[in-house]
Enzyme design. Sequence first.
Site, mmCIF file in Angstrom:
data_model
loop_
_atom_site.group_PDB
_atom_site.id
_atom_site.type_symbol
_atom_site.label_atom_id
_atom_site.label_comp_id
_atom_site.label_asym_id
_atom_site.label_seq_id
_atom_site.Cartn_x
_atom_site.Cartn_y
_atom_site.Cartn_z
ATOM 1 N N HIS A 220 24.483 19.775 20.613
ATOM 2 C CA HIS A 220 23.355 19.384 21.460
ATOM 3 C C HIS A 220 22.059 19.243 20.676
ATOM 4 O O HIS A 220 21.222 18.405 20.995
ATOM 5 C CB HIS A 220 23.175 20.391 22.607
ATOM 6 N N ASP A 221 21.867 20.039 19.631
ATOM 7 C CA ASP A 221 20.620 19.994 18.850
ATOM 8 C C ASP A 221 20.794 19.336 17.486
ATOM 9 O O ASP A 221 19.990 19.550 16.579
ATOM 10 C CB ASP A 221 20.072 21.414 18.657
ATOM 11 N N LYS A 224 17.911 17.795 15.480
ATOM 12 C CA LYS A 224 16.864 18.579 14.807
ATOM 13 C C LYS A 224 16.897 18.392 13.297
ATOM 14 O O LYS A 224 15.941 18.767 12.605
ATOM 15 C CB LYS A 224 17.023 20.062 15.151
ATOM 16 N N HIS A 249 14.130 14.966 18.926
ATOM 17 C CA HIS A 249 15.451 15.424 18.462
ATOM 18 C C HIS A 249 16.557 15.006 19.435
ATOM 19 O O HIS A 249 17.726 14.910 19.051
ATOM 20 C CB HIS A 249 15.463 16.940 18.231
ATOM 21 N N HIS A 279 19.999 16.914 27.271
ATOM 22 C CA HIS A 279 20.003 18.341 27.606
ATOM 23 C C HIS A 279 18.601 18.893 27.856
ATOM 24 O O HIS A 279 18.455 20.084 28.168
ATOM 25 C CB HIS A 279 20.719 19.156 26.515
ATOM 26 N N HIS A 280 17.562 18.040 27.768
ATOM 27 C CA HIS A 280 16.213 18.466 28.144
ATOM 28 C C HIS A 280 15.695 17.708 29.365
ATOM 29 O O HIS A 280 14.498 17.745 29.662
ATOM 30 C CB HIS A 280 15.240 18.292 26.971
ATOM 31 N N ASP A 308 21.512 26.543 27.178
ATOM 32 C CA ASP A 308 20.558 26.552 26.063
ATOM 33 C C ASP A 308 19.312 27.376 26.416
ATOM 34 O O ASP A 308 18.824 28.174 25.610
ATOM 35 C CB ASP A 308 20.167 25.111 25.735
#
Length: 361
Positions: A220-221, A224, A249, A279-280, A308
Amino acid sequence: MMDMLSPGEVTASGRLLIIDDDAINRAILDNIFSPYYETEEAEDGREGLDKILARPDAYCAVLLDVIMPEMNGLEVLERLHSRSFPERTPVFLITAEASDETMRRAYDMGVMDVISKPVVPYIVLKRVQSVIELYQARKRLSSTVASQQTELLEQAQKIIRLNQGMIEALSTAIEFRSEESGDHVRRIHDITWHLLTYTPLGDGLDAETVRQIALASIMHDVGKIAIPDAILNKPGKLTAEEYEIMKTHTTQGALLLERIPQLRETGLYSYAADIARHHHERWDGRGYPDGLRGDEITIWAQVVSLADVYDALISKRVYKAAFTRETALEMIRDGACGVFSPRLLEHFFAAEDKLFTLYRH
């Protein structure tokens, strides 16, 4: 031309069963075949059927008379046909009673050939030998194909494990780069898998789909990797400009995953790209990058988003100390860290006791 067995070439599978009530007929057939195969005899249909059923893989062929006491040849053949025996072992009807009806019934039940008495030794030998060789070649081929299929499956499983290991290593490396524990991605995986497996949030998703989503969640990240260290590891609050860079990201992650051709060829890709990008997002539409609202956000992106947030709150990060469990749950309930679906929150709080065991070492 197919090579025939020569006298004395008896293999472990070269046992031939002669079923005939006439001792002279059995002797004639034994004399023809015994130089090439081990032979075994049965005096009637019942005895012959019992021998086959006791050791169904022991024979390379069965020579079967039609008119016999106890059980005639067609009755024996019917029993063997019901067990698919003629598909694995050739059965030959050797009979003086070879009417059209007898032949039709015999072939319908899988007999390989009908040979009329009196037999011509050379002809019957070659006809039977040819078919036995054909069946044995087919068995060898099937065994080879099965072995190759097993090897290919093992190789595919190794590739899957290797790909999964690379995904986990990449995701963990990103966590270490942001000075977070590599356990973060493992917990996100486990929380996602648990919520989709043990709550109604996963309704309609089979076990393999849930496995793929849980594996996708650890990426998911991944975006970054494109965020500068000065922003990624800043101990204090980000400026508005820095926050905008940090928000990228999500889109960077989706682009990065799109550029991995091996990943795009798997069912994992669509879940991973969607989770990385969304996911944000927030239930009220005020998230980023696309401002999705409500069920425009897939259930797996919603679940990973909450996982998260939950993990971030109760874990120590470079920019904050860990909150207590009670404080973290209150913040999630009050919407201090995002707005989530009421249904998602309901099932999350019902499962949270189990999820919190992930943090007990």
